[in-house]
Design an enzyme around this catalytic site. Structure first.
Site, PDB file in Angstrom:
ATOM      1  N   SER A   1      67.591 -36.661   7.625  1.00 20.83           N
ATOM      2  CA  SER A   1      67.460 -37.390   6.355  1.00 20.83           C
ATOM      3  C   SER A   1      68.283 -36.709   5.250  1.00 20.83           C
ATOM      4  O   SER A   1      68.524 -37.291   4.206  1.00 20.83           O
ATOM      5  CB  SER A   1      65.990 -37.460   5.937  1.00 20.83           C
ATOM      6  OG  SER A   1      65.476 -36.156   5.736  1.00 20.83           O
TER       7      SER A   1
ATOM      8  N   LYS B   1      67.478 -33.440   4.141  1.00 23.38           N
ATOM      9  CA  LYS B   1      66.617 -32.487   3.427  1.00 23.38           C
ATOM     10  C   LYS B   1      67.302 -31.155   3.190  1.00 23.38           C
ATOM     11  O   LYS B   1      67.365 -30.660   2.069  1.00 23.38           O
ATOM     12  CB  LYS B   1      65.351 -32.154   4.250  1.00 23.38           C
ATOM     13  CG  LYS B   1      64.363 -33.200   4.502  1.00 23.38           C
ATOM     14  CD  LYS B   1      63.176 -32.655   5.297  1.00 23.38           C
ATOM     15  CE  LYS B   1      63.502 -32.064   6.654  1.00 23.38           C
ATOM     16  NZ  LYS B   1      64.069 -32.987   7.648  1.00 23.38           N
TER      17      LYS B   1
ATOM     18  N   SER C   1      57.649 -31.786   8.158  1.00 24.13           N
ATOM     19  CA  SER C   1      56.232 -31.892   7.764  1.00 24.13           C
ATOM     20  C   SER C   1      55.739 -33.346   7.741  1.00 24.13           C
ATOM     21  O   SER C   1      55.488 -33.908   6.687  1.00 24.13           O
ATOM     22  CB  SER C   1      55.972 -31.194   6.424  1.00 24.13           C
ATOM     23  OG  SER C   1      56.961 -31.486   5.472  1.00 24.13           O
TER      24      SER C   1
ATOM     25  N   ASN D   1       9.927 -44.356  35.209  1.00 20.06           N
ATOM     26  CA  ASN D   1       9.613 -45.781  35.371  1.00 20.06           C
ATOM     27  C   ASN D   1       9.749 -46.228  36.830  1.00 20.06           C
ATOM     28  O   ASN D   1      10.297 -45.491  37.649  1.00 20.06           O
ATOM     29  CB  ASN D   1      10.573 -46.578  34.453  1.00 20.06           C
ATOM     30  CG  ASN D   1      10.129 -48.025  34.318  1.00 20.06           C
ATOM     31  OD1 ASN D   1       8.956 -48.350  34.531  1.00 20.06           O
ATOM     32  ND2 ASN D   1      11.065 -48.893  33.977  1.00 20.06           N
TER      33      ASN D   1
END
Lengths: 509, 299
Positions: free
Chosen positions: A350, A352, A420, A45
């Site tokens: 925690s 676990k 996890s 152009n």
């Protein structure tokens, strides 16, 4: 832009004659090619601003042809235009007597863009099976390639049966022959094992396997990491699949290969996709309908990426699963128990591991055969080559899940105790382990965990000494529907153990 | 090798979308407004599953102020075609006498939007087909074919999914639902040409006929029943008029016209548009469609 390009047959790319081919031109051309556009028009152009200089045009043309040479296009047309002056838009301009080829609009009106797919062979992915009554069983879908006549023999994939075409409907009209693009309903002369996702074809060369190499465009705000599991939608099939072996990124501007660690939105990579089961697919170059796919995030349901199949990979055929005479059931029977995996998840601190340890003691005392996998016995041996980068963490969880499954196969009641934190990873573990996966969410609140700080880790993390520490500088995605949930801040260790063991018993019957 | 015409391609695309929803969604419904776009969508649904009936119900949100001819047409079509047609009305609001004369802008929200949500919630539909097209207005141009709504049926433009090739992602989280627009890529011209090609029956109100009307604020409003309240100075006249869109009769402006065949309607509807196309398409299209809307009597 990729979305638009995926529907287009032809793209007109604009360049400014005063600027020439710029980075954006290359980027757009590359995306168009990736999405399967076979015809490009480069409209040069503002030719009026360079005095309709033929040399300018020729230089730009050469550069663009060089760029697109490796793109596998059917046609490239470079047209000198001026949008404001109207040169070579609707008709050839007197200002560019050196350009004798077609002007832009006549070119667009006359070019044939019918896809150069394999027209020899009929291909139709089955969208749905229509069974309005006992006598009619029609397979509905859109013809992706070729043509089919009443009386032709077709192959059903993946079941690889052969049958003859009894009748063909294009929408509500009976026809003798159907063509690419038409919405059809196919009736066959015999019963075949075909449902949604299957493919009817006359080709013998379509792949049915569980792994392919792909070029992938990543579209999610969350980065792509090797080892993540997604839903792969291809044709009318949808299967879980894992992104493996990210080989390299492709610099979308230069086309050069660059090393890939993490992959961010709008980046292009070469990788392998490993599927949970066999899938019917073809090279994208050969058949768009069986070669384009999207990846769907299993938690957010977002369309995270889209890609094209480059070629199939024959991994699975090399590894034949060893059938053994002593089965999982026999091993479990011998031990008189139902082997499951108790997957403990929760923040650091925690409780676990303490809880898993107590639960194991209780189970052993009641005559169960168990195995506890935790950080100590896994990180220091099997996974000692893994660090704490995200892909390592994913691989860590994957290996643990595979080991837990083997332990289950051995007849053992397995407990795992790992933070996890990602829903995706736990989902993958659930898939590997199967029905015997019991998720136990130890939901002790962060404040309590931090107060306990048994190993002094939270303090270090708060001081910035540990990067990516779950709960502090890295997220913990709490399970939405855990099988068992226990907040250890609310109970004594004995109460908590009582509760968990009681719940676990429900899964052992 | 045969190549498909423009209309064939649009038809194939819409049928593919409709079949995908039937195959992947648990509980879909097709919204049916009785207008020309709905007539096209219903026709496509019938063709998509032939010889089976569409494996989902249809639902009309009835404000209780629709043209009587629309309701007759709806009931007759449902019976003729043997399809399940659910009719949903905001009963409570209807009892309270919510009407288009006294309740202005709220009326549409209460009797249409709220009623639609009630209907979707009542039946637990996870996907609802709509006849929306991208050429209707600017805000729809960016809308996907599969448009996701949260639990409150709200649209979050930032949270829509990219749609590549024909690979529609229909997975949703609990409580979310989808609006699906199989006619997204059609234009008004395509709709009319398809109606002609397929000989699809549309409500007679689209055709010019002598009808009792009044002139109010530059609009021609049909006096469809005796609930229409005349203001001082208004007088019922009998004029040959037709309607370009159909909705609640007191809110739908007609036009004086002699077009009483499909060809004449197409000519009248599309004449203005096609002449605009000869000059700069983009600017005038947008301006033109806004203008057309006003002429059509959208309030």
């Amino acid at each position: 832009m990729a979305v638009g390009a995926s529907f287009a047959d032809l793209a007109v790319i604009l360049v400014d004659a005063t600027q020439g081919v710029v980075t954006q031109t290359k980027r757009h051309a590359r995306i168009c090619a990736l999405m399967g556009i076979k015809h490009l028009v480069l409209a040069v152009n503002k030719m009026d601003l360079v005095d309709y200089d033929q040399q300018k045009y020729e230089d730009i043309k050469q550069e663009f042809l060089q760029l697109t040479d490796s793109f596998n296009l059917d046609s490239v047309q470079v047209i000198p235009v001026s949008a404001t002056e109207g040169d070579n838009i609707t008709k050839n301009s007197d200002n560019t007597p050196w350009y004798q080829e077609s002007a832009l609009l006549p070119y667009l009106e006359n070019i044939v863009v019918t896809d150069d797919v394999d027209m020899e062979h009929f291909v139709m992915p089955v969208q749905r099976v229509s069974r309005p009554n006992h006598t009619f069983r029609g397979f509905q879908g859109q013809v992706e390639a070729g043509a089919l006549k009443v009386g032709d023999e077709v192959i059903t994939l993946p079941s690889k049966e052969k049958a003859t075409v009894k009748s063909l409907l294009v929408t509500d009209q009976e026809e003798d022959e159907v063509f690419v693009g038409q919405p059809v309903t196919v009736q066959l002369d015999r019963e075949v094992d075909v449902s949604r996702g299957c493919v009817l074809t006359t080709s013998e060369s379509i792949s049915v396997t569980d792994m392919f190499n792909a070029t992938l465009l990543w579209m999610d705000d969350t980065e792509l990491v090797e080892g993540r599991n997604y839903l792969v939608k291809l044709g009318t099939q949808m299967l879980p699949g894992t992104v493996m072996n990210i080989k390299h990124k492709i610099d979308i501007n230069t086309g050069q290969e660059v090393p890939a660690d993490k992959v961010y939105k709008n980046e292009l990579v070469k990788c392998d996709i490993s599927l949970a089961e066999d899938m019917v697919f073809d090279k994208f170059d050969h058949n768009e309908g069986l070669g384009g796919f999207i990846l769907i995030d299993r938690v957010t349901n977002m369309t995270s990426g889209s890609g094209v199949v480059e070629h199939e990979l024959r991994r699975s055929t090399n590894v034949v699963w060893q059938d053994t005479d002593i089965s999982r059931e026999i091993r479990a029977q011998q031990k008189g128990q139902k082997p499951v995996t108790l997957w403990f998840t929760g923040l650091s601190g925690s409780g676990k591991s303490t809880l898993a340890n107590e639960v194991e003691k209780r189970l052993v005392s009641t005559g169960h055969h168990t195995m506890l996998l935790d950080g100590d016995n896994v990180r220091h041996g099997l996974n000692k080559n893994l660090g704490f980068k995200e892909q390592d963490r994913i691989e860590n969880i994957r290996r643990i899940a595979e080991v837990a499954k083997l332990m289950n196969d051995a007849g053992l009641l397995t407990m795992t105790s790992f933070i996890s934190p990602y829903e995706n990873d736990r989902q993958q573990a659930r898939e590997i382990i199967g029905d015997d996966f019991v998720e136990i969410y130890v939901s002790t609140p962060l404040e309590e965990c931090e107060k306990r700080d048994v190993k002094g880790l939270y303090e270090k993390a708060r001081n910035g000494e540990i990067p990516n520490f779950t709960g502090v500088s890295s997220p913990y995605e709490a399970p939405e529907n855990p099988d068992i949930e226990i907040d250890t801040s609310q109970y004594s260790l004995e109460e908590a153990t009582d509760y968990v063991v009681k719940q676990v018993m429900k899964y052992l019957d | 090798m045969k190549t498909l015409s423009h209309l064939d391609q649009l038809e194939a695309e819409a049928i593919y979308i409709i079949r995908e929803v039937a195959a992947e969604c648990e509980n879909p419904v097709m919204l049916y407004s009785i207008g020309k776009d709905s007539s096209v969508m219903l026709h496509l649904a019938l063709k998509a599953f032939y010889p089976e009936k569409p494996p989902f119900p249809f639902m009309h949100v009835d404000t209780t102020w629709k043209f009587r001819e629309m309701i007759e047409f709806r009931d007759r079509k449902a019976k003729e075609l043997g399809i399940e047609m659910l009719v949903q009305t905001n009963e409570e609001a209807a009892k309270q006498g919510i009407n288009p004369f006294d309740h202005g802008a709220n009326y549409t929200d209460i009797m249409k939007t709220q009623a639609l949500k009630q209907g979707l919630d009542k039946h637990g539909f996870d996907a609802a087909f709509g006849g929306g097209r991208r050429d209707e207005e600017k805000s729809r141009a960016k809308e996907r074919v599969f448009s996701f709504r949260n639990q409150n049926h709200a649209w979050d433009p930032k949270n829509q999914k990219p749609e590549m090739w024909k690979l529609y992602n229909t997975r949703i989280n609990k409580g979310e639902s989808m609006r699906v627009f199989p006619l997204s890529n059609w234009t008004e011209k395509d709709i009319w040409q398809y109606i002609k090609k397929e000989d699809i029956e549309i409500v007679p109100l689209y055709y010019a006929k002598e009808r009792p009307v009044i002139y109010r604020d530059d609009n021609i409003i049909m006096v469809d029943d005796d609930r229409m309240k005349l203001e001082p100075g208004e007088e019922v006249q009998h004029k040959k008029v037709r309607f370009r869109t159909l909705g609640c009769y007191p809110l739908t402006g007609g036009i004086e016209s002699d077009a009483d065949t499909l060809d004449e309607i197409i000519e009248e509807t599309l004449g203005a548009v096609s002449s605009e196309r000869t000059s700069r398409v983009i600017d005038q299209e947008a301006a033109g469609s806004m203008e057309r809307r006003k002429r059509e009597g959208y309030f």
